[in-house]
Enzyme design. Structure first.
Site, PDB file in Angstrom:
ATOM      1  N   GLU A 157       1.184  -0.934   0.233  1.00  0.00           N
ATOM      2  CA  GLU A 157       0.286   0.231  -0.118  1.00  0.00           C
ATOM      3  C   GLU A 157       0.976   1.173   0.312  1.00  0.00           C
ATOM      4  O   GLU A 157       0.325   1.933   0.985  1.00  0.00           O
ATOM      5  CB  GLU A 157      -0.890  -0.079   1.632  1.00  0.00           C
ATOM      6  CG  GLU A 157      -1.719  -1.196   1.545  1.00  0.00           C
ATOM      7  CD  GLU A 157      -2.872  -0.972   2.252  1.00  0.00           C
ATOM      8  OE1 GLU A 157      -2.321  -0.725   3.708  1.00  0.00           O
ATOM      9  OE2 GLU A 157      -3.971  -2.334   1.889  1.00  0.00           O
ATOM     10  N   GLU A 262      -5.622 -10.648  -1.121  1.00  0.00           N
ATOM     11  CA  GLU A 262      -6.843  -9.796  -0.121  1.00  0.00           C
ATOM     12  C   GLU A 262      -7.822 -10.623  -0.980  1.00  0.00           C
ATOM     13  O   GLU A 262      -8.587  -9.772  -0.854  1.00  0.00           O
ATOM     14  CB  GLU A 262      -6.333  -8.999  -0.021  1.00  0.00           C
ATOM     15  CG  GLU A 262      -4.704  -9.144   0.508  1.00  0.00           C
ATOM     16  CD  GLU A 262      -4.433  -7.931   1.248  1.00  0.00           C
ATOM     17  OE1 GLU A 262      -5.082  -7.030   1.841  1.00  0.00           O
ATOM     18  OE2 GLU A 262      -2.933  -8.021   1.649  1.00  0.00           O
TER      19      GLU A 262
HETATM   20  C1  XIL Z   1      -5.834  -7.313   8.402  1.00  0.00           C
HETATM   21  C2  XIL Z   1      -6.086  -8.486   8.896  1.00  0.00           C
HETATM   22  O1  XIL Z   1      -7.269  -9.272   8.378  1.00  0.00           O
HETATM   23  C3  XIL Z   1      -6.950  -7.626  10.660  1.00  0.00           C
HETATM   24  O2  XIL Z   1      -7.184  -8.766  11.335  1.00  0.00           O
HETATM   25  C4  XIL Z   1      -6.198  -7.042  10.899  1.00  0.00           C
HETATM   26  O3  XIL Z   1      -6.030  -6.248  12.362  1.00  0.00           O
HETATM   27  C5  XIL Z   1      -6.059  -5.954  10.001  1.00  0.00           C
HETATM   28  O4  XIL Z   1      -5.411  -6.294   8.769  1.00  0.00           O
HETATM   29  N1  XIL Z   1      -4.553  -4.566   3.791  1.00  0.00           N
HETATM   30  C6  XIL Z   1      -4.030  -5.688   3.831  1.00  0.00           C
HETATM   31  C7  XIL Z   1      -3.755  -6.836   5.540  1.00  0.00           C
HETATM   32  O5  XIL Z   1      -2.924  -5.772   3.165  1.00  0.00           O
HETATM   33  O6  XIL Z   1      -2.432  -7.014   5.814  1.00  0.00           O
HETATM   34  C8  XIL Z   1      -4.785  -6.624   5.988  1.00  0.00           C
HETATM   35  O7  XIL Z   1      -5.428  -7.095   7.400  1.00  0.00           O
HETATM   36  C9  XIL Z   1      -6.089  -6.154   5.481  1.00  0.00           C
HETATM   37  C10 XIL Z   1      -6.290  -4.441   4.269  1.00  0.00           C
END
Ligand code: XIL
Length: 372
Positions: A157, A262
């Site tokens: 990001e 994701e």
């Molecule tokens: C999220 C996790 O799923 C949660 O459990 C945590 O509290 C916050 O992070 N983008 C990403 C991930 O790259 O690492 C994030 O994961 C979701 C958004």
């Protein structure tokens, strides 16, 4: 004569259960030879606390990524202190189950240990200090899992909508140099590991152009870049499917692979701000409209839209290397608490009863038909 009959039956049974004729009953097998199917898993699964989710992971997925335990705030809470126990167990789990293991994530402005960019007085450190901290952090973690983790989300990001570099302590101190420092250190620590850029909102044209530029810059500097992770936190109305596909094609045209890294799809109304359950009842009803269950009418639209995205991944399977869901079952998704706490979400491939959503059954059925 009797003996002959028995051996004929035995031979027949062996033929029935040979790999060629075995029925495909899992999502990862349905995409065999195209891309791997991943799930983000957390310590509850690794530690055996969610046996039903664990069974689904073992049956349907051949790739795992660490949902949280490899993030800076957990792994490197203080400058001279690392915590490896959870990540070690995560990697062991992947190896025990013969899965591709993905590391997430080495450098990210969020879930970063609070000390990382600051000195004792709470001021941002000088560029050289941050550079050295990034090198130490990346080298320590990547070396520890050398040869075991297939690829790393090296930076996460780093670009905002419109294409600007994200304003964060990292970029304030080093501009975009922190990206190249992280890639260089990761490659030095494990020359065989794949290295990825990862971000959300990848349908955005500004982000698309920016990542194309960063890929070229990495290559110009002779640094390794294997793939772009398009996170794929989708909603019912965003992103625009054609724009998402355009980005996928733009990255592939640069000669890198694409990971859908994701994947989940919110079934609830879009909100762009964090809100609390303590807000008014009417507000809650509007934003948390399905506290019991998802109505069929909405579930059908969700299902069709997810099927559309999987069709796109399939059509681009020469470029798509992995499709990873951000979780396993609806009951345990981060989306139940983000961007607002306490909503009942339905974003994943398996429902709260650990049943596959209909489009998964369709994919598996089609894979079986294609074999025959
Ligand atoms: C999220 C996790 O799923 C949660 O459990 C945590 O509290 C916050 O992070 N983008 C990403 C991930 O790259 O690492 C994030 O994961 C979701 C958004």
């Amino acid at each position: 004569m009797k003996l002959l009959n028995i051996s004929a039956i035995v031979m027949f049974c062996v033929a029935c259960s040979s790999p060629q004729t075995e029925k495909i009953d899992s999502l990862s097998r349905a995409f065999d030879g195209k891309f791997t199917i991943g799930a983000a898993i957390d310590t509850s699964i690794v530690n055996g606390l969610r046996p039903q989710a664990d069974s689904l992971v073992k049956k349907h997925f051949n790739s795992i990524v660490a949902e949280n335990c490899m993030k800076c705030m957990y792994m490197h809470p203080a400058e001279n202190q690392y915590f490896f126990d959870d990540a070690d167990r995560f990697v062991d789990y992947g190896e025990r189950n013969n899965m591709e293991i993905i590391g997430h994530c080495l450098v990210w402005h969020s879930q970063m240990a609070p000390w990382f960019c600051y000195d004792d007085k709470g001021e941002l450190v000088e560029p050289e200090v941050l550079r050295q901290r990034i090198v130490d952090h990346v080298t320590t973690i990547v070396s520890r899992y050398k040869g075991r983790v297939k690829g790393w989300d090296v930076v996460n990001e780093v670009v905002v909508e419109g294409g600007e570099l994200r304003d964060s302590p990292l970029s304030k101190i080093m501009g975009e140099e922190f990206i190249y420092t992280a890639f260089e250190a990761a490659h030095a620590a494990d020359p065989d590991a794949q290295l990825y850029l990862n971000d959300y909102g990848m349908d955005n044209a500004g982000r698309r152009d920016s990542y194309v530029r960063i890929i070229r810059e990495l290559k110009n500097r002779g640094l390794r870049i294997d793939a772009i992770g398009m996170q794929g936190h989708l909603g019912m109305e965003y992103p625009d499917v054609a724009e998402f596909e355009k980005s996928l094609e733009a990255y592939a045209a640069e000669g890198v692979k694409v990971m859908i890294s994701e994947l989940d799809m919110s079934a609830l109304p879009y909100i762009s701000r964090s809100a609390n359950v303590g807000d008014t009842v009417a507000f809650m009803k509007k934003l948390n409209p399905y506290p019991e269950q998802l109505p069929d009418s909405v579930a059908n639209i969700w299902n069709d839209r997810m099927a559309t995205f999987f069709n796109i991944f399939d059509e681009h399977s020469a470029d798509v290397q992995r499709v990873t869901a951000w979780g396993v079952d609806d009951g345990y998704s981060w989306k139940n608490d983000f961007p607002m706490k306490g909503r009942k979400e339905y974003p994943l491939l398996f429902d709260r009863n650990f049943q596959p959503k209909p489009f998964i059954r369709d994919i598996i059925n089609r894979a079986n038909e294609a074999k025959n």
